[in-house]
Design an enzyme around this catalytic site. Sequence first.
Site, PDB file in Angstrom:
ATOM      1  N   HIS A 272      35.665  60.649  -6.278  1.00  0.00           N
ATOM      2  CA  HIS A 272      36.122  61.633  -5.277  1.00  0.00           C
ATOM      3  C   HIS A 272      35.249  62.869  -5.427  1.00  0.00           C
ATOM      4  O   HIS A 272      34.053  62.804  -5.170  1.00  0.00           O
ATOM      5  CB  HIS A 272      37.616  61.875  -5.526  1.00  0.00           C
ATOM      6  CG  HIS A 272      38.322  62.669  -4.467  1.00  0.00           C
ATOM      7  ND1 HIS A 272      37.802  62.924  -3.242  1.00  0.00           N
ATOM      8  CD2 HIS A 272      39.549  63.264  -4.471  1.00  0.00           C
ATOM      9  CE1 HIS A 272      38.665  63.644  -2.531  1.00  0.00           C
ATOM     10  NE2 HIS A 272      39.730  63.863  -3.263  1.00  0.00           N
ATOM     11  N   HIS A 311      31.856  55.567   2.148  1.00  0.00           N
ATOM     12  CA  HIS A 311      33.048  56.379   2.352  1.00  0.00           C
ATOM     13  C   HIS A 311      34.172  55.490   2.834  1.00  0.00           C
ATOM     14  O   HIS A 311      33.926  54.545   3.598  1.00  0.00           O
ATOM     15  CB  HIS A 311      32.762  57.480   3.395  1.00  0.00           C
ATOM     16  CG  HIS A 311      33.741  58.590   3.321  1.00  0.00           C
ATOM     17  ND1 HIS A 311      34.958  58.538   3.954  1.00  0.00           N
ATOM     18  CD2 HIS A 311      33.707  59.763   2.649  1.00  0.00           C
ATOM     19  CE1 HIS A 311      35.619  59.639   3.680  1.00  0.00           C
ATOM     20  NE2 HIS A 311      34.891  60.400   2.896  1.00  0.00           N
ATOM     21  N   ASP A 367      28.490  64.364  -0.240  1.00  0.00           N
ATOM     22  CA  ASP A 367      28.088  64.711  -1.597  1.00  0.00           C
ATOM     23  C   ASP A 367      26.669  64.316  -1.947  1.00  0.00           C
ATOM     24  O   ASP A 367      26.170  64.688  -3.007  1.00  0.00           O
ATOM     25  CB  ASP A 367      29.048  64.062  -2.597  1.00  0.00           C
ATOM     26  CG  ASP A 367      30.343  64.825  -2.645  1.00  0.00           C
ATOM     27  OD1 ASP A 367      30.284  66.049  -2.441  1.00  0.00           O
ATOM     28  OD2 ASP A 367      31.388  64.213  -2.844  1.00  0.00           O
TER      29      ASP A 367
END
Length: 435
Positions: A272, A311, A367
């Site tokens: 995460h 994702h 990210d």
Amino acid sequence: MTTNEHTEALKVTDTRTGRIYDIGIVDGAVHATDLRQIKTGNEDFGLLSYDPAFLNTASCRSAITYIDGDRGILRYRGYPIEELAEQCSFLEVAYLLLHGELADKAELEEWTDTIRNHTFIHESIKKFIDGFHPDAHPMGILVSTLAALSTFYPDAKEIFDDDRRKSHIVRLIAKIPTLAAFAHRHAFGLPYAYPDDDLSYPGNFLNMMWKATELKYRPDPALERALDVLLILHADHEQNCSANVMRAVGSAHSDPYSSASAAAAALYGPLHGGANEAVLKMLAGIGTVENVPDHLARVKRGEIRLMGFGHRVYKNFDPRAKIIKRVASEVFEVTGRNPLLDVALELEKRALEDPYFVEHKLYPNVDFYSGIIYQAMGFPVEMFPVLFAIGRMPGWLAQWEEGILDPDQKISRPRQLYVGPEERHLGLAASSRSR
Ligand code: ACO
């Protein structure tokens, strides 16, 4: 036949009994509890739905964030993320998430002032931070100090008192940058730099991170804005792992500090919010562009995951990743180019051309580039998930508030499919244990 009064329904036949049921469909969903009427007999508890990790279960109704993963759409309260990132400040977006509408000029000034007035933390919190080892991960310090804040505000338990609840929402948004920056300074043995309320929200955070001997810290406007945009991009993401934790803990009517601490703990995980840290470590491990093909081969053999790719929701592209690439070039103009950028670009290029990644619908997520930007701005790798937590705080709080005020909600408590032993008795086993 069993029927419910619904205009849209799912007609199902239970092959065990031959009975037919009409299960109502509302907003494109069936109520899992409606399945309970499907029984084989009076002793039967009723049909359960099995959905580990909530792959196809809506746990709430929410009016905060909309995502269409196939079309790469992300909207807060209806506004596209691209427009918010272009035109708003992070505090404006925080107001939007929590209030449902954008603030007008006066409301925004009042909101910004109120947040500014609460940036200081109790001096005793510093003593907790002092007690951590210098190499303590700042995310561990953040999780602990967020929880500790609840002991300073016993009235935070009054979660159904509107004024009190709102005052603690403000405190959490105002204080998390202070906790974060103090955690960093502790690791480096630096004196804590107190908040400067003349500065913007991101500017003040940069001040608390980097202020040295100068009388007044003046953030670089480009970096200040870049950080503001990064915070906006992370501000909410509907029912992600940490928001789900925030809601679940909140559903027990815990105070918002304890709930936010639990959400931060979820965010700490490498799948995460820890992913941006993991990306940087991966890129540093790959080292040079020449090593990229070998790394991708290991990913394809299933030995490792390509961090920053994939994702749960976005299976086409992550709209935040597109905005972040633009932010990256703005930051590198000030800081100089991060040498790991070339490795990242090569990884992205090769992965997007490779049938394995295309078939698995694996694209860079938010990210993949955020870590490279943070590193160029001088943040140590361990601070990356902490930065994510600062951005996500308004989203957690909006999700928490919506959850506790939702009359449909109860204490969060899933069912299980028991697969353990049938009833058995100690008998012989007990006597052999005593010998
Ligand atoms: N690298 C290689 N293969 C992957 C990756 C990856 N990053 N992600 C998924 N896969 C593969 C899986 O091996 C699996 O393959 P299979 O069907 O052949 O077995 C398939 O894609 C589906 O993977 P799941 O794990 O079932 O997908 P899920 O939706 O549960 O996972 C997740 C999503 C956790 C984000 C995953 O893609 C991942 O681990 N990515 C790397 C970590 C990361 O970047 N996390 C940040 C997420 S964004 C955020 O939190 C802000």
